[in-house]
Design a protein around this motif. Structure first.
Motif, short mmCIF file in Angstrom:
data_model
loop_
_atom_site.label_atom_id
_atom_site.label_comp_id
_atom_site.label_asym_id
_atom_site.label_seq_id
_atom_site.Cartn_x
_atom_site.Cartn_y
_atom_site.Cartn_z
N THR A 1 0.84 -1.20 0.00
CA THR A 1 0.00 0.00 0.00
C THR A 1 0.87 1.25 0.00
O THR A 1 0.61 2.19 -0.77
N ASP A 2 1.90 1.26 0.81
CA ASP A 2 2.82 2.40 0.83
C ASP A 2 3.52 2.58 -0.51
O ASP A 2 3.70 3.71 -0.99
N HIS A 3 3.91 1.46 -1.14
CA HIS A 3 4.57 1.52 -2.45
C HIS A 3 3.62 2.14 -3.50
O HIS A 3 4.03 2.99 -4.28
N TYR A 4 2.36 1.70 -3.50
CA TYR A 4 1.40 2.22 -4.48
C TYR A 4 1.06 3.68 -4.20
O TYR A 4 0.87 4.47 -5.14
N HIS A 5 1.01 4.08 -2.93
CA HIS A 5 0.79 5.49 -2.62
C HIS A 5 1.97 6.34 -3.11
O HIS A 5 1.78 7.46 -3.58
N GLU A 6 3.17 5.78 -3.02
CA GLU A 6 4.35 6.48 -3.53
C GLU A 6 4.26 6.69 -5.04
O GLU A 6 4.72 7.71 -5.56
N ASN A 7 3.64 5.74 -5.75
CA ASN A 7 3.43 5.92 -7.19
C ASN A 7 2.64 7.20 -7.46
O ASN A 7 2.95 7.94 -8.40
N PHE A 8 1.62 7.47 -6.66
CA PHE A 8 0.82 8.68 -6.83
C PHE A 8 1.67 9.92 -6.59
O PHE A 8 1.56 10.90 -7.33
N ARG A 9 2.50 9.87 -5.57
CA ARG A 9 3.34 11.04 -5.27
C ARG A 9 4.36 11.30 -6.38
O ARG A 9 4.69 12.45 -6.67
N LYS A 10 4.85 10.22 -6.99
CA LYS A 10 5.85 10.36 -8.06
C LYS A 10 5.22 10.64 -9.42
O LYS A 10 5.90 11.04 -10.35
N GLY A 11 3.92 10.38 -9.55
CA GLY A 11 3.23 10.65 -10.81
C GLY A 11 3.48 9.59 -11.87
O GLY A 11 3.52 9.89 -13.06
N GLY A 12 3.65 8.35 -11.44
CA GLY A 12 3.87 7.25 -12.39
C GLY A 12 3.98 5.93 -11.66
O GLY A 12 3.94 5.87 -10.43
N PHE A 13 4.12 4.86 -12.43
CA PHE A 13 4.22 3.52 -11.87
C PHE A 13 5.68 3.10 -11.81
O PHE A 13 6.40 3.19 -12.80
N VAL A 14 6.13 2.66 -10.64
CA VAL A 14 7.52 2.26 -10.46
C VAL A 14 7.62 0.75 -10.69
O VAL A 14 7.11 -0.04 -9.91
N ASP A 15 8.25 0.39 -11.81
CA ASP A 15 8.52 -1.01 -12.15
C ASP A 15 9.74 -1.00 -13.06
O ASP A 15 9.64 -0.70 -14.24
N GLY A 16 10.90 -1.29 -12.50
CA GLY A 16 12.13 -1.19 -13.27
C GLY A 16 12.44 0.26 -13.57
O GLY A 16 12.91 0.60 -14.65
N GLY A 17 12.14 1.14 -12.65
CA GLY A 17 12.28 2.57 -12.85
C GLY A 17 10.90 3.21 -12.94
O GLY A 17 9.88 2.52 -13.01
N LEU A 18 10.86 4.53 -12.94
CA LEU A 18 9.59 5.25 -12.98
C LEU A 18 9.06 5.31 -14.40
O LEU A 18 9.75 5.73 -15.32
N ASN A 19 7.83 4.85 -14.58
CA ASN A 19 7.11 4.98 -15.85
C ASN A 19 6.05 6.06 -15.65
O ASN A 19 4.98 5.78 -15.11
N PRO A 20 6.38 7.32 -16.03
CA PRO A 20 5.46 8.43 -15.72
C PRO A 20 4.12 8.29 -16.44
O PRO A 20 4.04 7.77 -17.55
N TRP A 21 3.08 8.79 -15.77
CA TRP A 21 1.75 8.78 -16.36
C TRP A 21 1.62 9.90 -17.37
O TRP A 21 2.22 10.96 -17.23
N GLN A 22 0.80 9.66 -18.37
CA GLN A 22 0.52 10.66 -19.38
C GLN A 22 -0.21 11.83 -18.72
O GLN A 22 -1.12 11.63 -17.92
N PRO A 23 0.20 13.07 -19.01
CA PRO A 23 -0.48 14.23 -18.41
C PRO A 23 -1.95 14.28 -18.83
O PRO A 23 -2.32 13.83 -19.91
N THR A 24 -2.77 14.85 -17.97
CA THR A 24 -4.20 14.97 -18.26
C THR A 24 -4.47 16.24 -19.05
O THR A 24 -3.64 17.15 -19.09
N ARG A 25 -5.66 16.30 -19.64
CA ARG A 25 -6.03 17.51 -20.38
C ARG A 25 -6.14 18.72 -19.46
O ARG A 25 -5.80 19.83 -19.85
N ARG A 26 -6.63 18.50 -18.24
CA ARG A 26 -6.76 19.63 -17.31
C ARG A 26 -5.41 20.19 -16.94
O ARG A 26 -5.26 21.38 -16.69
N GLN A 27 -4.36 19.33 -16.91
CA GLN A 27 -3.02 19.81 -16.61
C GLN A 27 -2.45 20.59 -17.80
O GLN A 27 -1.73 21.56 -17.62
N GLN A 28 -2.77 20.15 -18.99
CA GLN A 28 -2.24 20.78 -20.20
C GLN A 28 -3.01 22.03 -20.61
O GLN A 28 -2.58 22.75 -21.50
N SER A 29 -4.14 22.29 -19.96
CA SER A 29 -4.99 23.41 -20.36
C SER A 29 -4.36 24.76 -20.09
O SER A 29 -4.75 25.76 -20.69
#
Length: 169
Positions: A34-62
């Motif tokens: 649970t702590d590991h998955y919460h850290e994924n949210f703080r880092k903005g991506g999924f950590v598996d063999g390094g950080l795989n960042p999430w695609q930015p949202t439209r609201r962020q790009q607006s």
């Protein structure tokens, strides 16, 4: 130490290891995951063999100055998805999950097709209920799943717990 004492010690350690596998480790591993998955949210991506960042949202790009535009992908002021990650310990296992209905589509990505009705006419006029199909494409923003880093943390936790039992025996 004679043979009988050695056998008693082995039996006691075996019981302690069994108890750790049934009760202690599922809780520790669940908390760790649970702590590991919460850290994924703080880092903005999924950590598996390094950080795989999430695609930015439209609201962020607006380019908006609103508070919502400042939140990262999958985050909001209430942190519903973040807070929905729970672990359920059981005998010899633990299940980590989110029970929100939209969690799976964010984790795997996919397409949602909605039927909506639209009103025709102005204020006070009757709705004709004309159907409109809306297709929404949700990119994959994995936040739960297997991870090399998490597997290594789990392995270290199990090793440490077993070493504690064996060394204290």
């Amino acid at each position: 130490m004679d043979l009988k004492q050695f056998q008693q010690q082995l039996a006691r350690q075996q019981h302690e290891i069994e108890e750790a596998m049934r009760r202690t480790l599922p809780v520790k591993v669940g908390r760790l995951a649970t702590d590991h998955y919460h850290e994924n949210f703080r880092k903005g991506g999924f950590v598996d063999g390094g950080l795989n960042p999430w695609q930015p949202t439209r609201r962020q790009q607006s380019g908006s100055k609103s508070a919502a535009a400042n939140y990262g992908p999958l985050l909001s002021s209430r942190k519903n998805l973040y807070g929905s990650i729970k672990y359920i310990p059981g005998d010899y296992r633990v299940k980590v999950r989110s029970d929100l209905i939209y969690a799976a589509i964010h984790n795997r990505g996919g397409t949602i097709i909605q039927q909506r009705t639209r009103k025709k006419g102005g204020k006070g006029k009757k709705s004709l209920g004309l159907p409109k199909r809306v297709t929404i494409v949700i990119p994959q923003r994995q936040f739960l799943g297997e991870s090399k880093e998490l597997d290594e943390k789990i392995e270290r936790t199990i090793d440490n717990e077993l070493e504690k039992i064996i060394n204290n025996g």
